[in-house]
Motif scaffolding. Structure first.
Motif, short mmCIF file in Angstrom:
data_model
loop_
_atom_site.label_atom_id
_atom_site.label_comp_id
_atom_site.label_asym_id
_atom_site.label_seq_id
_atom_site.Cartn_x
_atom_site.Cartn_y
_atom_site.Cartn_z
N ARG A 288 0.86 -1.19 0.00
CA ARG A 288 0.00 0.00 0.00
C ARG A 288 0.89 1.23 0.00
O ARG A 288 1.77 1.37 0.85
N THR A 289 0.63 2.12 -0.94
CA THR A 289 1.37 3.38 -0.99
C THR A 289 0.76 4.35 0.02
O THR A 289 -0.29 4.09 0.58
N GLY A 290 1.40 5.48 0.18
CA GLY A 290 0.82 6.53 1.01
C GLY A 290 -0.33 7.19 0.27
O GLY A 290 -0.49 7.04 -0.94
N SER A 291 -1.14 7.92 1.00
CA SER A 291 -2.26 8.66 0.39
C SER A 291 -1.78 10.03 -0.04
O SER A 291 -0.94 10.65 0.61
N VAL A 292 -2.34 10.52 -1.14
CA VAL A 292 -2.05 11.87 -1.62
C VAL A 292 -3.22 12.74 -1.20
O VAL A 292 -4.35 12.50 -1.60
N LYS A 293 -2.96 13.74 -0.38
CA LYS A 293 -4.01 14.59 0.17
C LYS A 293 -4.39 15.71 -0.79
O LYS A 293 -3.53 16.34 -1.40
N GLU A 294 -5.69 15.95 -0.93
CA GLU A 294 -6.24 17.08 -1.67
C GLU A 294 -5.72 17.19 -3.10
O GLU A 294 -5.51 18.29 -3.60
N ASN A 295 -5.50 16.07 -3.78
CA ASN A 295 -5.05 16.11 -5.16
C ASN A 295 -5.59 14.89 -5.91
O ASN A 295 -4.84 14.06 -6.40
N GLY A 296 -6.90 14.78 -6.02
CA GLY A 296 -7.52 13.63 -6.63
C GLY A 296 -7.41 13.57 -8.14
O GLY A 296 -7.58 12.52 -8.74
N PHE A 297 -7.11 14.70 -8.79
CA PHE A 297 -7.06 14.70 -10.25
C PHE A 297 -5.66 14.44 -10.80
O PHE A 297 -5.51 14.02 -11.93
N PHE A 298 -4.62 14.67 -9.99
CA PHE A 298 -3.26 14.47 -10.48
C PHE A 298 -2.34 14.07 -9.32
O PHE A 298 -1.38 14.76 -9.01
N PRO A 299 -2.64 12.97 -8.66
CA PRO A 299 -1.80 12.56 -7.53
C PRO A 299 -0.44 12.04 -8.00
O PRO A 299 -0.32 11.47 -9.08
N ILE A 300 0.58 12.30 -7.20
CA ILE A 300 1.93 11.83 -7.51
C ILE A 300 2.47 11.07 -6.31
O ILE A 300 2.46 11.57 -5.19
N TRP A 301 2.90 9.84 -6.55
CA TRP A 301 3.55 9.02 -5.53
C TRP A 301 5.00 8.90 -5.96
O TRP A 301 5.29 8.35 -7.01
N ASN A 302 5.91 9.42 -5.14
CA ASN A 302 7.31 9.41 -5.56
C ASN A 302 8.25 9.34 -4.37
O ASN A 302 9.24 10.03 -4.32
N THR A 303 7.91 8.52 -3.39
CA THR A 303 8.80 8.35 -2.25
C THR A 303 9.21 6.88 -2.16
O THR A 303 8.63 6.02 -2.82
N ASP A 304 10.20 6.60 -1.34
CA ASP A 304 10.62 5.20 -1.18
C ASP A 304 9.49 4.36 -0.61
O ASP A 304 9.40 3.17 -0.90
N ARG A 305 8.62 4.98 0.19
CA ARG A 305 7.48 4.24 0.75
C ARG A 305 6.50 3.79 -0.34
O ARG A 305 5.77 2.84 -0.18
N ASP A 306 6.50 4.49 -1.46
CA ASP A 306 5.57 4.20 -2.54
C ASP A 306 6.11 3.19 -3.54
O ASP A 306 5.44 2.85 -4.50
N LYS A 307 7.34 2.73 -3.33
CA LYS A 307 7.91 1.70 -4.19
C LYS A 307 7.75 0.36 -3.51
O LYS A 307 7.76 0.26 -2.29
N PHE A 308 7.61 -0.69 -4.29
CA PHE A 308 7.56 -2.01 -3.70
C PHE A 308 8.24 -3.02 -4.59
O PHE A 308 8.34 -2.84 -5.80
N LYS A 309 8.77 -4.07 -3.95
CA LYS A 309 9.45 -5.15 -4.64
C LYS A 309 8.74 -6.44 -4.35
O LYS A 309 8.19 -6.63 -3.26
N PHE A 310 8.75 -7.33 -5.31
CA PHE A 310 8.16 -8.64 -5.09
C PHE A 310 8.90 -9.67 -5.92
O PHE A 310 9.52 -9.35 -6.93
N THR A 311 8.84 -10.91 -5.48
CA THR A 311 9.45 -12.03 -6.18
C THR A 311 8.36 -12.85 -6.82
O THR A 311 7.35 -13.15 -6.19
N VAL A 312 8.55 -13.21 -8.07
CA VAL A 312 7.57 -13.99 -8.81
C VAL A 312 8.08 -15.42 -8.95
O VAL A 312 9.16 -15.65 -9.47
N GLU A 313 7.28 -16.36 -8.47
CA GLU A 313 7.66 -17.77 -8.54
C GLU A 313 7.34 -18.38 -9.90
O GLU A 313 8.08 -19.20 -10.41
N ASN A 314 6.22 -18.01 -10.49
CA ASN A 314 5.79 -18.58 -11.77
C ASN A 314 5.23 -17.47 -12.65
O ASN A 314 4.03 -17.20 -12.64
#
Length: 110
Positions: free
Chosen positions: A15-41
């Motif tokens: 889950r990324t962080g929420s962007v306050k008061e910007n529903g038309f052009f939200p920007i997520w650009n912090t380390d908290r908003d990045k995620f890594k995952f491993t794919v088995e298949n």
């Protein structure tokens, strides 16, 4: 014969962080908003991106997109979003997420 015990499903949520008061052009650009995952298949794995309206109380579903992992390519990608009826009409005609994908042999970062 198919043995159900051999098949396994792995679900991971981020889950990324929420962007306050910007529903038309939200920007997520912090380390908290990045995620890594491993794919088995990768032949059957799916990445699902879901957007919610984060208000007081329950978060309301806005839109989502599901992408087979085997279709992901590195770089910046524009992901088309679909409403609760899985359609792209009205306000959803041009609804998209711009994401950057980095992949290693068995790992992806979004």
């Amino acid at each position: 014969d198919v043995n159900a015990n051999e098949a396994r499903e792995i679900c991971t949520s981020y889950r990324t962080g929420s962007v306050k008061e910007n529903g038309f052009f939200p920007i997520w650009n912090t380390d908290r908003d990045k995620f890594k995952f491993t794919v088995e298949n990768p032949t059957v794995a799916i990445l699902q991106l879901t957007v919610y309206d984060s208000d007081i109380g329950k978060d309301d579903f806005i839109a989502s997109a599901s992408i087979p992992i085997s279709c992901l390519r590195q770089g910046y990608r524009c992901v088309r979003l679909y409403d609760a009826n899985n359609t792209r009409s009205g306000a959803f005609d041009f609804a998209t997420l711009l994401i950057r994908i980095k992949m290693k042999a068995k790992q992806a970062e979004v």
